[in-house]
Design a protein around this motif. Sequence first.
Motif, PDB file in Angstrom:
ATOM      1  N   ASN A  90       0.853  -1.189   0.000  1.00 19.21           N
ATOM      2  CA  ASN A  90       0.000   0.000   0.000  1.00 19.21           C
ATOM      3  C   ASN A  90       0.889   1.239   0.000  1.00 19.21           C
ATOM      4  O   ASN A  90       1.631   1.480   0.950  1.00 19.21           O
ATOM      5  CB  ASN A  90      -0.903  -0.015   1.243  1.00 19.21           C
ATOM      6  N   SER A 252      -6.178   2.567  -1.847  1.00 24.66           N
ATOM      7  CA  SER A 252      -5.424   2.415  -0.601  1.00 24.66           C
ATOM      8  C   SER A 252      -6.310   2.079   0.587  1.00 24.66           C
ATOM      9  O   SER A 252      -5.857   1.481   1.567  1.00 24.66           O
ATOM     10  CB  SER A 252      -4.631   3.688  -0.297  1.00 24.66           C
ATOM     11  N   ALA A 253      -7.597   2.428   0.499  1.00 21.29           N
ATOM     12  CA  ALA A 253      -8.538   2.141   1.590  1.00 21.29           C
ATOM     13  C   ALA A 253      -9.140   0.750   1.470  1.00 21.29           C
ATOM     14  O   ALA A 253      -9.960   0.362   2.304  1.00 21.29           O
ATOM     15  CB  ALA A 253      -9.647   3.195   1.607  1.00 21.29           C
ATOM     16  N   GLU A 255     -10.995  -0.256  -1.092  1.00 21.67           N
ATOM     17  CA  GLU A 255     -12.283  -0.164  -1.770  1.00 21.67           C
ATOM     18  C   GLU A 255     -12.142  -0.550  -3.245  1.00 21.67           C
ATOM     19  O   GLU A 255     -11.102  -0.307  -3.866  1.00 21.67           O
ATOM     20  CB  GLU A 255     -12.828   1.263  -1.671  1.00 21.67           C
TER      21      GLU A 255
END
Length: 271
Positions: A90, A252-253, A255
Amino acid sequence: MPLIVIIFATWFLAILAGTVAQQDALIEWYGNQQRALQVRVLATDLNQQIRETGTAPADLATFASQAGYEHQRLAINTPWQGYAVSSTLNDGNWQYPRVTVFSQQAGTAVTTTQYLDASHNACGSTAFDNVATWCGSKNSYWWRFDLKDEYARQISVEKAAQQRLLQKFASYYAKVSNNQQVFPNPGGSGVKLTDLIVGYSQTAATCTGQYQWQGVPLDCSDLYSVWGTPRVYNYLSEDFIAILATAPFKNSAGEDVHIASQLDATYRPAN
């Protein structure tokens, strides 16, 4: 034994040893060239497969079992050659894996686990399974690829494909029916294109042929995204539609990444 015989024998053995050493060096040189070439060829095909699927193969056996890459089956079992896929990295924008293929010289070879650790990073101080820069050992031939570097190109290709598909719906809209111009109504706000074709039961891998829905011609490149995921037809109004596809990677979240293109027939440019 006469001295001259001893001198001759010593001289002959020295020449023989030198010849053997030269032959060993030449064999090693050719072997290294073969390793370097093999890594380049593997890297080229791996990169192509990643471009086609959007994902990295789990291992070289899986890679070589895919249609179009069977010729690599003999190359994937070379001694001291390795392949690895990192865990999910990430960088603050994307979640992505890193892949590498490498081939080591026999005299300095280590295990794959050792090769990927921080101590063998030739351009940094972290292990392969880390978002920071990683390079293979100086005593090896290697290729590394972060899949995030491919995402922008894939998104661009998908957007272009969606625009081509929307042009088909634009042609449908341009036809006047019952004294009005409308986009076809699927009976719902968002429906997979594959669900709109009566009797359709194929997948992205098996899809062949031409189809129609409400008179709009559709082929497999319309039904599925560049990643092989079904495209969704979003009916926002009789004058406003959008095409959506879901990428196989995440932000990055964590999703899902949705790629969409819209066609708003209510918009009229100013004169």
